[in-house]
Design an enzyme around this catalytic site. Sequence first.
Site, mmCIF file in Angstrom:
data_model
loop_
_atom_site.group_PDB
_atom_site.id
_atom_site.type_symbol
_atom_site.label_atom_id
_atom_site.label_comp_id
_atom_site.label_asym_id
_atom_site.label_seq_id
_atom_site.Cartn_x
_atom_site.Cartn_y
_atom_site.Cartn_z
ATOM 1 N N ARG A 104 38.732 36.211 47.570
ATOM 2 C CA ARG A 104 39.239 34.909 47.171
ATOM 3 C C ARG A 104 40.577 35.108 46.484
ATOM 4 O O ARG A 104 40.658 35.830 45.488
ATOM 5 C CB ARG A 104 38.227 34.271 46.218
ATOM 6 C CG ARG A 104 38.351 32.790 46.107
ATOM 7 C CD ARG A 104 37.188 32.254 45.321
ATOM 8 N NE ARG A 104 37.245 32.633 43.919
ATOM 9 C CZ ARG A 104 36.734 31.904 42.939
ATOM 10 N NH1 ARG A 104 36.119 30.775 43.227
ATOM 11 N NH2 ARG A 104 36.806 32.282 41.699
ATOM 12 N N THR A 108 45.194 30.589 44.727
ATOM 13 C CA THR A 108 44.857 29.401 45.525
ATOM 14 C C THR A 108 43.354 29.155 45.574
ATOM 15 O O THR A 108 42.918 28.063 45.962
ATOM 16 C CB THR A 108 45.339 29.571 46.972
ATOM 17 O OG1 THR A 108 44.611 30.665 47.559
ATOM 18 C CG2 THR A 108 46.836 29.867 47.033
ATOM 19 N N ASP A 200 32.259 37.900 37.163
ATOM 20 C CA ASP A 200 32.664 38.326 38.505
ATOM 21 C C ASP A 200 31.596 39.255 39.074
ATOM 22 O O ASP A 200 31.426 40.391 38.614
ATOM 23 C CB ASP A 200 34.020 39.032 38.445
ATOM 24 C CG ASP A 200 34.571 39.290 39.842
ATOM 25 O OD1 ASP A 200 35.662 38.803 40.147
ATOM 26 O OD2 ASP A 200 33.870 39.963 40.643
ATOM 27 N N ASP A 203 32.787 42.751 40.466
ATOM 28 C CA ASP A 203 33.178 43.674 39.392
ATOM 29 C C ASP A 203 31.973 44.172 38.617
ATOM 30 O O ASP A 203 31.891 45.344 38.254
ATOM 31 C CB ASP A 203 34.166 42.987 38.435
ATOM 32 C CG ASP A 203 35.554 42.877 39.041
ATOM 33 O OD1 ASP A 203 35.851 43.629 40.003
ATOM 34 O OD2 ASP A 203 36.336 42.032 38.574
HETATM 35 O O1 LIG Z 1 32.758 30.069 46.639
HETATM 36 P P1 LIG Z 1 34.067 30.739 46.442
HETATM 37 O O2 LIG Z 1 35.001 29.919 45.585
HETATM 38 O O3 LIG Z 1 34.709 31.160 47.717
HETATM 39 O O4 LIG Z 1 33.807 32.030 45.546
HETATM 40 C C1 LIG Z 1 32.771 32.902 45.763
HETATM 41 C C2 LIG Z 1 33.266 34.232 46.250
HETATM 42 O O5 LIG Z 1 33.980 34.893 45.207
HETATM 43 C C3 LIG Z 1 33.410 36.200 45.026
HETATM 44 O O6 LIG Z 1 34.018 37.137 45.820
HETATM 45 P P2 LIG Z 1 35.444 37.795 45.436
HETATM 46 O O7 LIG Z 1 36.558 37.056 46.079
HETATM 47 O O8 LIG Z 1 35.528 37.997 43.970
HETATM 48 O O9 LIG Z 1 35.383 39.180 46.195
HETATM 49 P P3 LIG Z 1 34.547 40.491 45.809
HETATM 50 O O10 LIG Z 1 33.119 40.221 46.198
HETATM 51 O O11 LIG Z 1 35.165 41.558 46.636
HETATM 52 O O12 LIG Z 1 34.704 40.735 44.339
HETATM 53 C C4 LIG Z 1 31.960 35.979 45.427
HETATM 54 O O13 LIG Z 1 31.286 37.161 45.686
HETATM 55 C C5 LIG Z 1 32.080 35.077 46.614
HETATM 56 O O14 LIG Z 1 32.317 35.763 47.831
HETATM 57 O O1 LIG Z 2 31.848 32.740 38.972
HETATM 58 C C1 LIG Z 2 32.262 33.353 39.982
HETATM 59 C C2 LIG Z 2 33.006 32.696 40.981
HETATM 60 C C3 LIG Z 2 33.415 33.415 42.061
HETATM 61 N N1 LIG Z 2 33.121 34.724 42.145
HETATM 62 C C4 LIG Z 2 32.402 35.371 41.181
HETATM 63 O O2 LIG Z 2 32.149 36.573 41.288
HETATM 64 N N2 LIG Z 2 32.001 34.653 40.122
HETATM 65 MG MG LIG Z 3 34.836 39.451 42.894
#
Ligand SMILES: O=P(O)(O)OC[C@H]1O[C@H](OP(=O)(O)OP(=O)(O)O)[C@H](O)[C@@H]1O
Ligand SMILES: O=c1cc[nH]c(=O)[nH]1
Ligand SMILES: [Mg+2]
Length: 209
Positions: A104, A108, A200, A203
Amino acid sequence: MGKVYITDHPLIQHKLTYIRDEATKTKDFRDLVDEVATLMAYEITRDLPLENIQVRTPVATADSRIISGRMLGLIPILRAGLGMVDGILKLIPAAKVGHIGLYRDPNTLQPVEYYVKLPTDVQERLLIVIDPMLATGGSANMAIEALKKRGCTQIKLMCLIAAPEGIQAVQQEHPDIDIYVAAIDDYLNDHGYIVPGLGDAGDRLFGTK
Ligand SMILES: O=P(O)(O)OC[C@H]1O[C@H](OP(=O)(O)OP(=O)(O)O)[C@H](O)[C@@H]1O
Ligand SMILES: O=c1cc[nH]c(=O)[nH]1
Ligand SMILES: [Mg+2]
């Protein structure tokens, strides 16, 4: 309209509390997510069709039942979805696993696709898209779209925590999809994080912060 199932079993809710707790360290966080994924898999497979067979016990023949040739596919959204895969495979070891890589954009909040690798027979499988967090719903919607574009028609979505905004977004764009969550939280903050949420997920699973 797709249904929303809240898997509110006490074991799931208990473990979710420790997943949320900021004092929970990476190893325990990972173990708890794995355990909750197993428990949620039990709920999400509740409607699998059964067929009757006979099995020979040491004593007699038993009229018994097995799952009726339903092939499953697990589709974790990278990275955080990976944390739930092994927990589900413990119950459904024959499922195949396809990966959809999305991140994400922090400015944006739009998802960006960087990887897709799916089983060759993905269209024939009942698919479970897996991601701990359903925030704006952008990532889940893009993953579901990627599957539909490739001819997949039987798709469910499994998340640990959802924001009301995310559920609404998926229901609007994909009204055929049932959603399974352990909790629906209050709202999204200005950075698109679920409140109270768990922070997160990626993370916390992989210790990258
Ligand atoms: O519903 P949304 O607003 O799209 O957000 C949710 C997304 O954000 C996080 O991923 P992230 O982009 O942090 O990637 P990661 O899993 O690699 O940390 C989470 O694991 C989802 O995939
Ligand atoms: O709260 C949130 C939203 C998006 N992605 C995450 O990992 N946590
Ligand atoms: Mg993430």
